[in-house]
Scaffold this motif. Sequence first.
Motif, PDB file in Angstrom:
ATOM      1  N   ASN A 194       0.814  -1.226   0.000  1.00 30.52           N
ATOM      2  CA  ASN A 194       0.000   0.000   0.000  1.00 30.52           C
ATOM      3  C   ASN A 194       0.846   1.274   0.000  1.00 30.52           C
ATOM      4  O   ASN A 194       0.411   2.316   0.493  1.00 30.52           O
ATOM      5  CB  ASN A 194      -0.933   0.030   1.222  1.00 30.52           C
ATOM      6  CG  ASN A 194      -1.805  -1.208   1.333  1.00 30.52           C
ATOM      7  OD1 ASN A 194      -2.400  -1.645   0.341  1.00 30.52           O
ATOM      8  ND2 ASN A 194      -1.889  -1.788   2.517  1.00 30.52           N
ATOM      9  N   GLY A 195       2.080   1.183  -0.529  1.00 31.04           N
ATOM     10  CA  GLY A 195       2.960   2.347  -0.525  1.00 31.04           C
ATOM     11  C   GLY A 195       3.473   2.710   0.852  1.00 31.04           C
ATOM     12  O   GLY A 195       3.895   3.848   1.080  1.00 31.04           O
ATOM     13  N   ARG A 196       3.476   1.713   1.788  1.00 32.07           N
ATOM     14  CA  ARG A 196       3.887   1.967   3.164  1.00 32.07           C
ATOM     15  C   ARG A 196       4.819   0.867   3.658  1.00 32.07           C
ATOM     16  O   ARG A 196       4.715  -0.290   3.252  1.00 32.07           O
ATOM     17  CB  ARG A 196       2.663   2.028   4.088  1.00 32.07           C
ATOM     18  CG  ARG A 196       1.674   3.125   3.724  1.00 32.07           C
ATOM     19  CD  ARG A 196       0.413   3.012   4.540  1.00 32.07           C
ATOM     20  NE  ARG A 196      -0.499   4.107   4.256  1.00 32.07           N
ATOM     21  CZ  ARG A 196      -1.669   4.291   4.850  1.00 32.07           C
ATOM     22  NH1 ARG A 196      -2.066   3.432   5.779  1.00 32.07           N
ATOM     23  NH2 ARG A 196      -2.443   5.303   4.532  1.00 32.07           N
ATOM     24  N   TYR A 197       5.704   1.260   4.551  1.00 28.53           N
ATOM     25  CA  TYR A 197       6.610   0.345   5.220  1.00 28.53           C
ATOM     26  C   TYR A 197       6.078   0.173   6.640  1.00 28.53           C
ATOM     27  O   TYR A 197       6.146   1.083   7.465  1.00 28.53           O
ATOM     28  CB  TYR A 197       8.011   0.949   5.205  1.00 28.53           C
ATOM     29  CG  TYR A 197       9.116   0.152   5.851  1.00 28.53           C
ATOM     30  CD1 TYR A 197       8.884  -1.040   6.528  1.00 28.53           C
ATOM     31  CD2 TYR A 197      10.435   0.600   5.780  1.00 28.53           C
ATOM     32  CE1 TYR A 197       9.905  -1.753   7.112  1.00 28.53           C
ATOM     33  CE2 TYR A 197      11.484  -0.097   6.352  1.00 28.53           C
ATOM     34  CZ  TYR A 197      11.205  -1.278   7.022  1.00 28.53           C
ATOM     35  OH  TYR A 197      12.236  -1.980   7.600  1.00 28.53           O
ATOM     36  N   TYR A 198       5.523  -1.013   6.938  1.00 27.00           N
ATOM     37  CA  TYR A 198       4.875  -1.284   8.226  1.00 27.00           C
ATOM     38  C   TYR A 198       5.839  -1.989   9.180  1.00 27.00           C
ATOM     39  O   TYR A 198       6.625  -2.843   8.777  1.00 27.00           O
ATOM     40  CB  TYR A 198       3.668  -2.201   8.037  1.00 27.00           C
ATOM     41  CG  TYR A 198       2.530  -1.634   7.224  1.00 27.00           C
ATOM     42  CD1 TYR A 198       1.419  -1.060   7.843  1.00 27.00           C
ATOM     43  CD2 TYR A 198       2.544  -1.700   5.837  1.00 27.00           C
ATOM     44  CE1 TYR A 198       0.355  -0.571   7.101  1.00 27.00           C
ATOM     45  CE2 TYR A 198       1.486  -1.208   5.083  1.00 27.00           C
ATOM     46  CZ  TYR A 198       0.385  -0.645   5.722  1.00 27.00           C
ATOM     47  OH  TYR A 198      -0.659  -0.172   4.975  1.00 27.00           O
ATOM     48  N   THR A 199       5.736  -1.627  10.451  1.00 29.63           N
ATOM     49  CA  THR A 199       6.516  -2.286  11.498  1.00 29.63           C
ATOM     50  C   THR A 199       5.633  -2.579  12.695  1.00 29.63           C
ATOM     51  O   THR A 199       4.978  -1.679  13.227  1.00 29.63           O
ATOM     52  CB  THR A 199       7.688  -1.399  11.965  1.00 29.63           C
ATOM     53  OG1 THR A 199       8.528  -1.085  10.855  1.00 29.63           O
ATOM     54  CG2 THR A 199       8.510  -2.125  13.016  1.00 29.63           C
ATOM     55  N   LEU A 200       5.589  -3.841  13.110  1.00 27.10           N
ATOM     56  CA  LEU A 200       4.942  -4.236  14.367  1.00 27.10           C
ATOM     57  C   LEU A 200       6.030  -4.694  15.314  1.00 27.10           C
ATOM     58  O   LEU A 200       6.896  -5.496  14.942  1.00 27.10           O
ATOM     59  CB  LEU A 200       3.937  -5.359  14.140  1.00 27.10           C
ATOM     60  CG  LEU A 200       3.283  -5.959  15.404  1.00 27.10           C
ATOM     61  CD1 LEU A 200       1.843  -6.384  15.130  1.00 27.10           C
ATOM     62  CD2 LEU A 200       4.071  -7.164  15.949  1.00 27.10           C
TER      63      LEU A 200
END
Length: 228
Positions: A194-200
């Motif tokens: 989605n054009g995003r770099y996610y971090t959990l």
Amino acid sequence: MVVSSLSLSWISMAISSKLNLPQVTSISPCNNVSFSAETSSKEESHSQRRPLLLGLAALTTALLPASSLFAQEIPENYRAFVDFSDGYSYVYPSDWRDFDFRGHDSAFKDRYLQLQNVRVRFIPTDKNDIHDLGPMEEVISNLVKHVYAAPNQRANIYDMQERTENGKHYYTFEYQLTSPNYSSTSFATIAIGNGRYYTLVVAANERRWTRVRDKLKVVADSFKLLDI
């Protein structure tokens, strides 16, 4: 008036883009939707109720697939957090509570142990996939040692894993940060979409890590991207 009351008791919250789903195994909206009406004729009743019923059918169709899907996947003693607008979901222990964590989109913590928590953040990126960042070992090592660790902390990486679901790739890794007075261990899951770099990140105090490790690994492994 054709419809004098309408009960939608199967929806326990206002319709929104972020859902906190409890442990449920089935949803039966047909048994919980009630109508009361007074009509002057059967024809009038049918013609005026039909648009309403069609609207309810559309609403049910829109909500049930997502909620039913996550309900089937929620482990016992966990709850699901689903963010349709920002494109991600995960589960967390059912006795945790939400809280504000600076710079993060969502976060939950143990009600008694605040350092035992999970949080999610994302930043824009022009990358399309986590593989675009480089080899997994190099990406994770740079992230832990140069982003997660403070200057006075020593970083140790214990494990790295990759998984693929629905064509999306995820890196999950376990790491420890040690400072002179404090030590914590965490799992992190990173992904791009989605054009995003996610971090959990889901973490606990080092003294409790052996007792809660498996519990927190469930959280890390549950992180998923949703198309938006």
